[in-house]
Enzyme design. Sequence first.
Site, short mmCIF file in Angstrom:
data_model
loop_
_atom_site.label_atom_id
_atom_site.label_comp_id
_atom_site.label_asym_id
_atom_site.label_seq_id
_atom_site.Cartn_x
_atom_site.Cartn_y
_atom_site.Cartn_z
N GLU A 171 4.92 -8.59 -16.70
CA GLU A 171 5.08 -7.98 -15.38
C GLU A 171 5.36 -6.49 -15.47
OE1 GLU A 171 4.41 -9.14 -12.50
OE2 GLU A 171 3.93 -11.13 -13.25
N CYS A 182 -10.05 -10.86 -2.66
CA CYS A 182 -9.66 -10.01 -1.53
C CYS A 182 -9.35 -8.61 -2.04
CB CYS A 182 -8.43 -10.63 -0.85
SG CYS A 182 -8.07 -9.93 0.78
#
Length: 499
Positions: free
Chosen positions: A83, A239
């Site tokens: 992350e 998207c």
Amino acid sequence: MRKPRKAGGGSQRHGEQPSPDAGPGTPSQVSPYHLFGDADEVTRFRASLLSWYDQAKRDLPWRRRAAGELDLDRRAYSVWVSEIMLQQTQVATVIGYYTRWMQKWPTLQDLAGASLEEVNQLWAGLGYYSRGRRLQEGARKVVEELGGHVPRTANMLQKLLPGVGRYTAGAIASIAFGQVTGVVDGNVTRVLCRVRAIGADPRSPSVTQHLWSLAQQLVDPARPGDFNQAAMELGATVCTPRGPLCPKCPVRGFCQAQKRVEKVQAAVSRRLLGSPEQEKTLEVEECAPRRAGSCPLCLPPSEPWRQDLGVVNFPRQPARKAPREQRVAVCVLQQPGPETSRFLLVQRPSSGLLASLWEFPSVPAEGTESVQRRALVKALQTWVRGPLPLRSLRCLGEVVHVFSHIRQTYVVYSLALEEQPQGLLPSGARWVSRAEFQAAAVSTAMKKVLQLFEGQPSGHRKASSKSPQDPATSGPGPGPGRQCRQLTLGAFFKPTSAP
């Protein structure tokens, strides 16, 4: 797990999630148009997204490692590293760095025992170098102060670990520990803004709060980590910021942006066909507060719907501030050797841009070119004892490197010593071979400088063709689009009024 953060506003880093009744943007004060209507709709949305994710998710090393790790602290560490690396960095770039990092430091204890030099060396080229430093600081805190155990909740992760913000804490807690907590990064922001037709600036407090509220409402209680990764995966692969693949979207039936596109297209078709409804307006917005001009989540009145953008109307991003322009004079100083030349590297300060990394000696490129050269020579003389063959100082050209907020132009010089330097180098300086340079903790910008020095293409400007005997000039220094000039030895000792 999280994908590129660059598009769609980047990752969101804010304070703790607000309480359900806190201020503007809460469900009780937001138009139903921007909400999920009932529990059944939420359940169907979760099922559609997770079913797609199970079939379409990318095979990534951090996902494999987290899925196969039974020890919770090691699993959390593997998620934590990925992350942090994925912040503002593309997945394709991170894969190699992540693999090398986990091979070198497979546990928190291994990372805690490493030196900052080693961390910077492995991180070199990944950018945003403070991330690696804070990651190691966090590992040391876990080992030295928390008994080797990573905090188990998003709240405590964010509170106790340096460099862990709201998004990263939620990702670790949901993926590694199964905490039912939503996350909002750049990809999730884009998905939610389109699904609920949110066109206002996603960085505004009211929109940010509403997005976190939606994320918490939607996260699947049985598979929170998978759901959060699925939402990010959807934003990264389907998207997307530009050219979204709407026909392949698993939640297309829930998307208010797509419904608006279809309604506008239908209205245009009726008008072209001359139907009785041709005089109807093309305004198909279903948000009542929007019609009254009071919705904080809709497209602002100053930026109305653009038919050519389609779903990309959501979210609208304000224009980014142009990076600050800076110019630096940098010198590749060579030391002769029996087999290969060596280069002088000096270490940057321990704070600020590129903290603690190594670089070629440099000074701000201020004033006239002759002033810049004198400043560069003065800097070289602080690192190297003995005479410098100033007649050989050559200007090679310019290299441009763009950091997140700075567009830095390096005016590149070279100077080859004619004999071995005298005495020892001061602290913070060292001679390195080319192979040692490539393995050192140096920035991508410095690698570009070396490429220019070696005559390799790197997006730089061409070197000046003038000889070192050209006379000095008192005009302005080399600016954007201009080439360096060469100065004679005597030019370095002409009087100057510059500070």
